[in-house]
Design a protein around this motif. Structure first.
Motif, PDB file in Angstrom:
ATOM      1  N   VAL A  42      24.118  41.235  60.724  1.00  0.00           N
ATOM      2  CA  VAL A  42      23.942  42.476  61.471  1.00  0.00           C
ATOM      3  C   VAL A  42      22.701  43.180  60.931  1.00  0.00           C
ATOM      4  CG1 VAL A  42      24.957  44.717  62.027  1.00  0.00           C
ATOM      5  CG2 VAL A  42      26.423  42.691  61.901  1.00  0.00           C
ATOM      6  N   SER A  43      21.716  43.329  61.796  1.00  0.00           N
ATOM      7  CA  SER A  43      20.476  44.014  61.423  1.00  0.00           C
ATOM      8  C   SER A  43      20.542  45.458  61.903  1.00  0.00           C
ATOM      9  CB  SER A  43      19.284  43.319  62.080  1.00  0.00           C
ATOM     10  OG  SER A  43      19.361  43.473  63.491  1.00  0.00           O
ATOM     11  N   THR A  44      19.528  46.233  61.568  1.00  0.00           N
ATOM     12  CA  THR A  44      19.490  47.606  62.070  1.00  0.00           C
ATOM     13  C   THR A  44      19.395  47.619  63.596  1.00  0.00           C
ATOM     14  OG1 THR A  44      17.092  47.699  61.703  1.00  0.00           O
ATOM     15  CG2 THR A  44      18.490  48.642  59.984  1.00  0.00           C
ATOM     16  N   ASP A  71      24.408  46.265  52.024  1.00  0.00           N
ATOM     17  CA  ASP A  71      23.593  45.057  51.911  1.00  0.00           C
ATOM     18  C   ASP A  71      23.661  44.523  50.476  1.00  0.00           C
ATOM     19  OD1 ASP A  71      21.730  43.059  52.105  1.00  0.00           O
ATOM     20  OD2 ASP A  71      20.014  44.406  52.339  1.00  0.00           O
ATOM     21  N   CYS A  72      24.715  43.771  50.167  1.00  0.00           N
ATOM     22  CA  CYS A  72      24.939  43.243  48.811  1.00  0.00           C
ATOM     23  C   CYS A  72      23.824  42.299  48.367  1.00  0.00           C
ATOM     24  CB  CYS A  72      26.283  42.507  48.740  1.00  0.00           C
ATOM     25  SG  CYS A  72      27.723  43.554  48.988  1.00  0.00           S
ATOM     26  N   GLU A  73      23.249  41.573  49.312  1.00  0.00           N
ATOM     27  CA  GLU A  73      22.231  40.579  48.974  1.00  0.00           C
ATOM     28  C   GLU A  73      20.821  41.169  48.937  1.00  0.00           C
ATOM     29  OE1 GLU A  73      22.740  37.381  51.752  1.00  0.00           O
ATOM     30  OE2 GLU A  73      24.810  37.031  51.121  1.00  0.00           O
ATOM     31  N   GLY A  74      20.650  42.387  49.424  1.00  0.00           N
ATOM     32  CA  GLY A  74      19.344  43.026  49.402  1.00  0.00           C
ATOM     33  C   GLY A  74      18.339  42.447  50.382  1.00  0.00           C
ATOM     34  N   ASN A  75      18.831  41.835  51.481  1.00  0.00           N
ATOM     35  CA  ASN A  75      17.925  41.214  52.440  1.00  0.00           C
ATOM     36  C   ASN A  75      17.701  42.040  53.709  1.00  0.00           C
ATOM     37  OD1 ASN A  75      20.361  40.873  53.709  1.00  0.00           O
ATOM     38  ND2 ASN A  75      20.312  38.636  53.721  1.00  0.00           N
ATOM     39  N   GLY A  76      18.217  43.275  53.739  1.00  0.00           N
ATOM     40  CA  GLY A  76      18.008  44.139  54.891  1.00  0.00           C
ATOM     41  C   GLY A  76      18.936  43.880  56.057  1.00  0.00           C
ATOM     42  N   GLU A  77      19.918  43.004  55.861  1.00  0.00           N
ATOM     43  CA  GLU A  77      20.899  42.690  56.900  1.00  0.00           C
ATOM     44  C   GLU A  77      22.287  42.652  56.271  1.00  0.00           C
ATOM     45  OE1 GLU A  77      18.540  39.942  60.049  1.00  0.00           O
ATOM     46  OE2 GLU A  77      19.406  38.904  58.333  1.00  0.00           O
ATOM     47  N   ILE A  78      23.302  42.720  57.136  1.00  0.00           N
ATOM     48  CA  ILE A  78      24.681  42.678  56.679  1.00  0.00           C
ATOM     49  C   ILE A  78      25.308  41.369  57.136  1.00  0.00           C
ATOM     50  CG2 ILE A  78      26.943  43.794  56.809  1.00  0.00           C
ATOM     51  CD1 ILE A  78      25.478  46.411  57.446  1.00  0.00           C
ATOM     52  N   GLY A  79      25.654  40.502  56.178  1.00  0.00           N
ATOM     53  CA  GLY A  79      26.353  39.261  56.483  1.00  0.00           C
ATOM     54  C   GLY A  79      27.828  39.531  56.717  1.00  0.00           C
ATOM     55  N   PHE A  80      28.580  38.476  57.006  1.00  0.00           N
ATOM     56  CA  PHE A  80      29.996  38.631  57.333  1.00  0.00           C
ATOM     57  C   PHE A  80      30.785  39.281  56.194  1.00  0.00           C
ATOM     58  CE2 PHE A  80      34.378  37.062  57.252  1.00  0.00           C
ATOM     59  CZ  PHE A  80      34.836  37.650  58.419  1.00  0.00           C
ATOM     60  N   GLU A  81      30.614  38.806  54.979  1.00  0.00           N
ATOM     61  CA  GLU A  81      31.370  39.360  53.855  1.00  0.00           C
ATOM     62  C   GLU A  81      31.013  40.825  53.630  1.00  0.00           C
ATOM     63  OE1 GLU A  81      29.798  36.394  53.746  1.00  0.00           O
ATOM     64  OE2 GLU A  81      31.550  35.082  53.708  1.00  0.00           O
ATOM     65  N   GLU A  82      29.737  41.139  53.762  1.00  0.00           N
ATOM     66  CA  GLU A  82      29.285  42.514  53.615  1.00  0.00           C
ATOM     67  C   GLU A  82      29.848  43.387  54.746  1.00  0.00           C
ATOM     68  OE1 GLU A  82      24.933  41.578  51.653  1.00  0.00           O
ATOM     69  OE2 GLU A  82      25.243  41.232  53.783  1.00  0.00           O
ATOM     70  N   PHE A  83      29.888  42.824  55.947  1.00  0.00           N
ATOM     71  CA  PHE A  83      30.442  43.541  57.094  1.00  0.00           C
ATOM     72  C   PHE A  83      31.924  43.841  56.863  1.00  0.00           C
ATOM     73  CE2 PHE A  83      32.485  43.633  61.291  1.00  0.00           C
ATOM     74  CZ  PHE A  83      31.752  44.622  61.912  1.00  0.00           C
ATOM     75  N   SER A  84      32.647  42.883  56.293  1.00  0.00           N
ATOM     76  CA  SER A  84      34.063  43.093  55.976  1.00  0.00           C
ATOM     77  C   SER A  84      34.233  44.278  55.038  1.00  0.00           C
ATOM     78  CB  SER A  84      34.667  41.842  55.340  1.00  0.00           C
ATOM     79  OG  SER A  84      34.624  40.763  56.235  1.00  0.00           O
ATOM     80  N   LEU A  85      33.372  44.369  54.035  1.00  0.00           N
ATOM     81  CA  LEU A  85      33.408  45.484  53.095  1.00  0.00           C
ATOM     82  C   LEU A  85      33.099  46.791  53.811  1.00  0.00           C
ATOM     83  CD1 LEU A  85      33.511  46.691  50.234  1.00  0.00           C
ATOM     84  CD2 LEU A  85      31.117  46.023  49.969  1.00  0.00           C
ATOM     85  N   LEU A  86      32.054  46.792  54.645  1.00  0.00           N
ATOM     86  CA  LEU A  86      31.686  47.985  55.405  1.00  0.00           C
ATOM     87  C   LEU A  86      32.856  48.440  56.257  1.00  0.00           C
ATOM     88  CD1 LEU A  86      28.437  48.662  57.333  1.00  0.00           C
ATOM     89  CD2 LEU A  86      30.604  48.869  58.500  1.00  0.00           C
ATOM     90  N   LEU A  87      33.470  47.510  56.963  1.00  0.00           N
ATOM     91  CA  LEU A  87      34.568  47.840  57.866  1.00  0.00           C
ATOM     92  C   LEU A  87      35.727  48.457  57.108  1.00  0.00           C
ATOM     93  CD1 LEU A  87      35.426  47.627  60.832  1.00  0.00           C
ATOM     94  CD2 LEU A  87      36.394  45.399  60.297  1.00  0.00           C
TER      95      LEU A  87
END
Length: 171
Positions: A42-44, A71-87
């Motif tokens: 998920v990008s901006t 953005d746990c990985e610091g790449n400017g996007e939200i991966g699935f695991e990061e999205f789970s945390l956000l949610l």
């Protein structure tokens, strides 16, 4: 767009790398909805598209802040695991707050303001979110949610569904 900040602890960042939970299917469906360009993250721009579709107009800075917060990985996007945390972090709220958000979501989906979500409204909203549902898909979804066999979903039915999903997701 309401401005919010969430502090992510080291322990919560580790959850980005933890095994999948039992709610993975529901979270994956939501992730797929937000990942509008199907890039696997998920990008901006993806976040902006979804928020615009539901009538929100966040600034570029607000979008960047939302993505950067998770953005746990610091790449400017939200991966699935990061999205789970956000949610999980965003939806942790009291029952009253949750019910208020459910009411707001219902108002967005009830486009003609008649007190019901009808098949054409569901199809239109999903189209705005980049998900094109067939008439059969819409009928199947409506059949699963509509308890009164009226081919439309009342607020009570929608609220019941959302409260059940909240319990399944652990929010």
């Amino acid at each position: 767009m309401s401005n919010f900040t969430l502090e992510v602890t080291t322990t919560e960042r580790e959850r980005c790398r933890s095994p999948k939970s039992t709610s993975e299917t529901i979270v994956q469906q939501l992730f797929t909805l937000f990942d509008a360009d199907r890039s696997g993250a998920v990008s901006t721009e993806d976040l902006k598209s979804v928020l615009n579709a539901i009538g929100q107009n966040p600034t570029k800075a607000e979008l960047q802040a939302m993505v950067a917060e998770f953005d746990c990985e610091g790449n400017g996007e939200i991966g699935f695991e990061e999205f789970s945390l956000l949610l999980s972090k965003c939806i942790q709220m009291s029952d009253d707050e949750y019910k208020e958000r459910v009411a707001e979501a219902f108002e967005i989906m009830d486009m003609d303001r008649n007190g019901f979500i009808e098949p054409r409204e569901l199809q239109e909203l999903m189209k705005r979110l980049g998900q094109h549902l067939s008439d059969d898909d819409v009928e199947r979804i409506m059949d699963e949610v509509d308890r009164s066999d009226g081919d439309r979903v009342s607020f009570a039915e929608f609220q019941e569904l959302m409260m059940q999903n909240r319990i399944q997701l652990g929010f």
